[in-house]
Design a protein around this motif. Structure first.
Motif, PDB file in Angstrom:
ATOM      1  N   ASN A  30      -4.289 -41.009  46.838  1.00 29.50           N
ATOM      2  CA  ASN A  30      -4.648 -41.439  45.478  1.00 29.50           C
ATOM      3  C   ASN A  30      -4.662 -40.227  44.550  1.00 29.50           C
ATOM      4  N   PRO A  31      -3.485 -39.725  44.178  1.00 32.90           N
ATOM      5  CA  PRO A  31      -3.392 -38.474  43.404  1.00 32.90           C
ATOM      6  C   PRO A  31      -4.067 -38.527  42.041  1.00 32.90           C
ATOM      7  N   HIS A  32      -4.328 -39.729  41.513  1.00 31.63           N
ATOM      8  CA  HIS A  32      -4.974 -39.830  40.200  1.00 31.63           C
ATOM      9  C   HIS A  32      -6.499 -39.829  40.312  1.00 31.63           C
ATOM     10  N   GLY A  33      -7.012 -39.695  41.521  1.00 30.40           N
ATOM     11  CA  GLY A  33      -8.443 -39.560  41.713  1.00 30.40           C
ATOM     12  C   GLY A  33      -9.165 -40.863  41.985  1.00 30.40           C
ATOM     13  N   LEU A  34     -10.370 -40.733  42.528  1.00 33.10           N
ATOM     14  CA  LEU A  34     -11.214 -41.884  42.853  1.00 33.10           C
ATOM     15  C   LEU A  34     -12.645 -41.581  42.442  1.00 33.10           C
ATOM     16  N   THR A  35     -13.419 -42.626  42.187  1.00 34.41           N
ATOM     17  CA  THR A  35     -14.845 -42.451  41.944  1.00 34.41           C
ATOM     18  C   THR A  35     -15.550 -42.260  43.286  1.00 34.41           C
TER      19      THR A  35
END
Length: 234
Positions: A30-35
């Motif tokens: 998930n290269p756009h990040g996660l919470t």
């Protein structure tokens, strides 16, 4: 989705370390990040545990949080990967040099950068060619554009709405693109598949005029196979 019960570590392994590695693998997908909540759900742990794991990884610069609190992989991973990439460069150098000279074209070695991007690790220009393509190592492009990225995708399981060029590359062993990454430049690349069946890198050439795609494709695929054999840890 939490990992299946069969994926859980056994009693002889460290559960905390296992969970930390799972966090890194999840972020790589998930290269756009996660919470933090999404990380907790993805790894299958309580949010408090996920928060502690992330804080520990942050201390070692293995992950980072942006202003919106989304967690992404951190710069510390670059130094950890450096030793592996040095070995890859060392082994790939002669293969790329021979490919560049025999084809009279710029040869390149591209590695996957997460699940959606590809990075040029090495670029070797032919010494005797009258004209050739020049670009710098370190360039990052979307994995679904350019022959190198498509070659990497062709060595992975098929994805939903996969490009026809990836399917073709999977069938013939190399990918061909025209003007996708750089205007008027054609690329031919083949995946370097490691011993676990996953793509380690892609070997390819960039040319201004693609006179014999099949001949270049066969040469590139052979270079990729040679490199795969030379990588004992691949």
């Amino acid at each position: 989705m939490p990992p299946a019960q069969g994926d859980r570590p056994d009693t002889k392994t460290s559960k905390t370390l296992h969970n930390g590695i799972e966090v890194l693998e999840l972020l790589a997908r998930n290269p756009h990040g996660l919470t933090v909540s999404e990380v907790a759900e993805g790894v299958g742990v309580h949010r408090t545990v996920a928060h502690r794991l992330i804080r520990t990884l942050e201390e070692h610069r293995l992950c980072t949080r942006d202003p919106s609190k989304r967690v992404t992989l951190g710069p510390g991973l670059v130094s950890l990967a450096e030793a592996v990439e040095v070995d890859l460069r060392t082994v790939a150098g002669p293969v790329l040099m021979e490919l560049a000279e025999t084809q009279g074209a710029t040869a390149h070695l591209v590695v996957p950068e997460g699940e959606a991007e590809a990075r040029a690790l090495m670029v070797v220009e032919p010494r005797g060619a009258h004209a050739h393509i020049a670009f710098r190592a370190g360039r990052v492009d979307p994995m679904d554009q350019g022959s190198a990225g498509l070659a990497l995708l062709s060595a992975m399981p098929p994805r939903e709405r996969e490009r026809e060029e990836v399917t073709q590359a999977r069938s013939r062993g190399y990918a061909i693109t025209h003007g996708e990454v750089t205007h008027a430049v054609s690329g031919v690349s083949a995946p370097v598949v490691g011993r676990q069946g996953k793509p380690v890198a892609a070997v390819g050439v960039s040319v201004l005029e693609l006179k014999d795609p099949e001949a270049i494709g066969v040469a590139v695929a052979e270079a990729a196979r040679r490199l795969a054999v030379l990588l004992p840890q691949a």
